[in-house]
Design an enzyme around this catalytic site. Sequence first.
Site, PDB file in Angstrom:
ATOM      1  N   GLY A 168       0.767  -1.239   0.000  1.00  0.00           N
ATOM      2  CA  GLY A 168       0.000   0.000   0.000  1.00  0.00           C
ATOM      3  C   GLY A 168       0.799   1.291   0.000  1.00  0.00           C
ATOM      4  O   GLY A 168       0.285   2.338   0.407  1.00  0.00           O
ATOM      5  N   LEU A 217      -8.656  -8.343 -13.858  1.00  0.00           N
ATOM      6  CA  LEU A 217     -10.114  -8.196 -13.803  1.00  0.00           C
ATOM      7  C   LEU A 217     -10.731  -8.681 -15.116  1.00  0.00           C
ATOM      8  O   LEU A 217     -10.144  -8.520 -16.190  1.00  0.00           O
ATOM      9  CB  LEU A 217     -10.472  -6.733 -13.542  1.00  0.00           C
ATOM     10  CG  LEU A 217     -10.031  -6.245 -12.154  1.00  0.00           C
ATOM     11  CD1 LEU A 217      -9.999  -4.732 -12.094  1.00  0.00           C
ATOM     12  CD2 LEU A 217     -10.935  -6.812 -11.070  1.00  0.00           C
ATOM     13  N   ASP A 253      -1.910  -5.391 -18.672  1.00  0.00           N
ATOM     14  CA  ASP A 253      -1.028  -4.212 -18.768  1.00  0.00           C
ATOM     15  C   ASP A 253      -1.008  -3.604 -20.172  1.00  0.00           C
ATOM     16  O   ASP A 253       0.023  -3.104 -20.640  1.00  0.00           O
ATOM     17  CB  ASP A 253       0.412  -4.592 -18.347  1.00  0.00           C
ATOM     18  CG  ASP A 253       0.468  -5.142 -16.933  1.00  0.00           C
ATOM     19  OD1 ASP A 253      -0.308  -4.673 -16.086  1.00  0.00           O
ATOM     20  OD2 ASP A 253       1.271  -6.050 -16.672  1.00  0.00           O
ATOM     21  N   HIS A 257       1.822   0.411 -13.150  1.00  0.00           N
ATOM     22  CA  HIS A 257       2.628  -0.774 -13.436  1.00  0.00           C
ATOM     23  C   HIS A 257       4.118  -0.408 -13.344  1.00  0.00           C
ATOM     24  O   HIS A 257       4.534   0.627 -13.881  1.00  0.00           O
ATOM     25  CB  HIS A 257       2.311  -1.293 -14.851  1.00  0.00           C
ATOM     26  CG  HIS A 257       3.116  -2.493 -15.208  1.00  0.00           C
ATOM     27  ND1 HIS A 257       2.827  -3.756 -14.730  1.00  0.00           N
ATOM     28  CD2 HIS A 257       4.230  -2.625 -15.963  1.00  0.00           C
ATOM     29  CE1 HIS A 257       3.732  -4.603 -15.178  1.00  0.00           C
ATOM     30  NE2 HIS A 257       4.590  -3.955 -15.930  1.00  0.00           N
ATOM     31  N   ASN A 317      -4.460   1.844 -13.744  1.00  0.00           N
ATOM     32  CA  ASN A 317      -3.504   0.939 -13.099  1.00  0.00           C
ATOM     33  C   ASN A 317      -2.114   1.569 -13.089  1.00  0.00           C
ATOM     34  O   ASN A 317      -1.747   2.279 -14.029  1.00  0.00           O
ATOM     35  CB  ASN A 317      -3.443  -0.379 -13.886  1.00  0.00           C
ATOM     36  CG  ASN A 317      -2.492  -1.388 -13.275  1.00  0.00           C
ATOM     37  OD1 ASN A 317      -2.491  -1.612 -12.055  1.00  0.00           O
ATOM     38  ND2 ASN A 317      -1.661  -2.019 -14.099  1.00  0.00           N
ATOM     39  N   ASN A 364       1.748   3.024  -2.627  1.00  0.00           N
ATOM     40  CA  ASN A 364       1.115   3.944  -3.596  1.00  0.00           C
ATOM     41  C   ASN A 364      -0.201   4.482  -3.049  1.00  0.00           C
ATOM     42  O   ASN A 364      -0.558   5.635  -3.300  1.00  0.00           O
ATOM     43  CB  ASN A 364       0.884   3.233  -4.936  1.00  0.00           C
ATOM     44  CG  ASN A 364       2.141   3.206  -5.776  1.00  0.00           C
ATOM     45  OD1 ASN A 364       2.590   4.241  -6.248  1.00  0.00           O
ATOM     46  ND2 ASN A 364       2.726   2.032  -5.940  1.00  0.00           N
ATOM     47  N   ALA A 379       9.707   6.716  -7.598  1.00  0.00           N
ATOM     48  CA  ALA A 379       9.196   7.443  -8.773  1.00  0.00           C
ATOM     49  C   ALA A 379       7.683   7.255  -8.900  1.00  0.00           C
ATOM     50  O   ALA A 379       6.947   8.194  -9.219  1.00  0.00           O
ATOM     51  CB  ALA A 379       9.918   6.954 -10.022  1.00  0.00           C
ATOM     52  N   GLU A 380       7.207   6.062  -8.628  1.00  0.00           N
ATOM     53  CA  GLU A 380       5.755   5.796  -8.681  1.00  0.00           C
ATOM     54  C   GLU A 380       4.997   6.734  -7.738  1.00  0.00           C
ATOM     55  O   GLU A 380       3.895   7.175  -8.041  1.00  0.00           O
ATOM     56  CB  GLU A 380       5.461   4.351  -8.264  1.00  0.00           C
ATOM     57  CG  GLU A 380       5.909   3.312  -9.254  1.00  0.00           C
ATOM     58  CD  GLU A 380       5.503   1.902  -8.833  1.00  0.00           C
ATOM     59  OE1 GLU A 380       4.365   1.705  -8.373  1.00  0.00           O
ATOM     60  OE2 GLU A 380       6.330   0.986  -8.962  1.00  0.00           O
ATOM     61  N   ARG A 425      -4.473  -8.840  -9.357  1.00  0.00           N
ATOM     62  CA  ARG A 425      -5.470  -9.693 -10.025  1.00  0.00           C
ATOM     63  C   ARG A 425      -5.787  -9.116 -11.388  1.00  0.00           C
ATOM     64  O   ARG A 425      -5.808  -7.884 -11.554  1.00  0.00           O
ATOM     65  CB  ARG A 425      -6.782  -9.722  -9.252  1.00  0.00           C
ATOM     66  CG  ARG A 425      -6.666 -10.265  -7.893  1.00  0.00           C
ATOM     67  CD  ARG A 425      -6.857 -11.768  -7.895  1.00  0.00           C
ATOM     68  NE  ARG A 425      -6.341 -12.294  -6.642  1.00  0.00           N
ATOM     69  CZ  ARG A 425      -5.902 -13.531  -6.469  1.00  0.00           C
ATOM     70  NH1 ARG A 425      -5.912 -14.373  -7.470  1.00  0.00           N
ATOM     71  NH2 ARG A 425      -5.453 -13.915  -5.300  1.00  0.00           N
TER      72      ARG A 425
HETATM   73  C1  GRF Z   1       3.987  -1.204  -7.276  1.00  0.00           C
HETATM   74  O1  GRF Z   1       5.286  -1.356  -7.779  1.00  0.00           O
HETATM   75  C2  GRF Z   1       2.965  -1.123  -8.392  1.00  0.00           C
HETATM   76  O2  GRF Z   1       3.433  -0.489  -9.532  1.00  0.00           O
HETATM   77  C3  GRF Z   1       2.746  -2.591  -8.681  1.00  0.00           C
HETATM   78  O3  GRF Z   1       2.760  -3.214  -7.436  1.00  0.00           O
HETATM   79  C4  GRF Z   1       3.550  -2.460  -6.516  1.00  0.00           C
HETATM   80  C5  GRF Z   1       2.671  -2.125  -5.364  1.00  0.00           C
HETATM   81  O4  GRF Z   1       3.351  -1.485  -4.339  1.00  0.00           O
HETATM   82  N1  GRF Z   1       1.556  -2.791  -9.467  1.00  0.00           N
HETATM   83  P1  GRF Z   1       2.535  -0.824  -3.143  1.00  0.00           P
HETATM   84  O5  GRF Z   1       1.589  -1.894  -2.620  1.00  0.00           O
HETATM   85  O6  GRF Z   1       1.801   0.353  -3.676  1.00  0.00           O
HETATM   86  O7  GRF Z   1       3.573  -0.460  -2.135  1.00  0.00           O
END
Ligand code: GRF
Length: 211
Positions: free
Chosen positions: A12, A93, A145, A109, A107, A14, A173-174, A91
């Site tokens: 979690g 969907l 994706d 990725h 999403n 992000n 970076a995310e 998952r």
């Molecule tokens: C992230 O790298 C996201 O891009 C991928 O799964 C990871 C999730 O990380 N889909 P978090 O649970 O948000 O820490």
Amino acid sequence: MRKIVVFISGRGSNLSSLTEACERGTCLAEIVAVISDKPNVLGLEIANQKNIPALVVNRKLYQNSDEFDKALEERLDVYKPDWIVLAGFMRVLGKHFVKKYRGKLVNIHPSLLPSFSGLDTHRRALLAGVKWHGATVHFVSEGLDEGPIIAQIAVPVYLYDTVESLGMRVLQAEHKLLPGVMSFCVQGKIYLGTDSVIYDYSIMNNAMAWS
Ligand code: GRF
């Protein structure tokens, strides 16, 4: 205020970065619920700490993915979300679900799509010897994706990188990319057209490639 539901499967981080952007007001939205397909994951605790309703739709309790998707739908519709963000939701969907929420499903990725779709992206990037890696936010379509790309963030790959060091750089970076993109989405400045992403003229000067 736009409503976002976040789907998670684990840590979690992000979710945290998006929640913080909503709290700061840089993303003009409210996270109205967090739904996990797994119980007892860290992301659910983060939601609890932030007083966001945290629900589990445990995939293991459903016979097949259609039933699981239906259960997700029922929970989700209670919140009438404007956006559904898959943030580490592990998952795929189904067709019906993806069609029903078309244009609302986003999403994140951990690779520069279309390279390295699927799992284990950092290891595969290192093995391939790429010099730039990163993350992508895209609309969800039926293929894994594969949906229309909204924005990307690139990070350099160093010669001394390990899966862990590269993964950490991408994750940081995310945490910039997802709130940044969602702040435009919730303002209606980014949306899905018939078959491509539409950007409002007011953000035409913003590169959708971050670094
Ligand atoms: C992230 O790298 C996201 O891009 C991928 O799964 C990871 C999730 O990380 N889909 P978090 O649970 O948000 O820490």
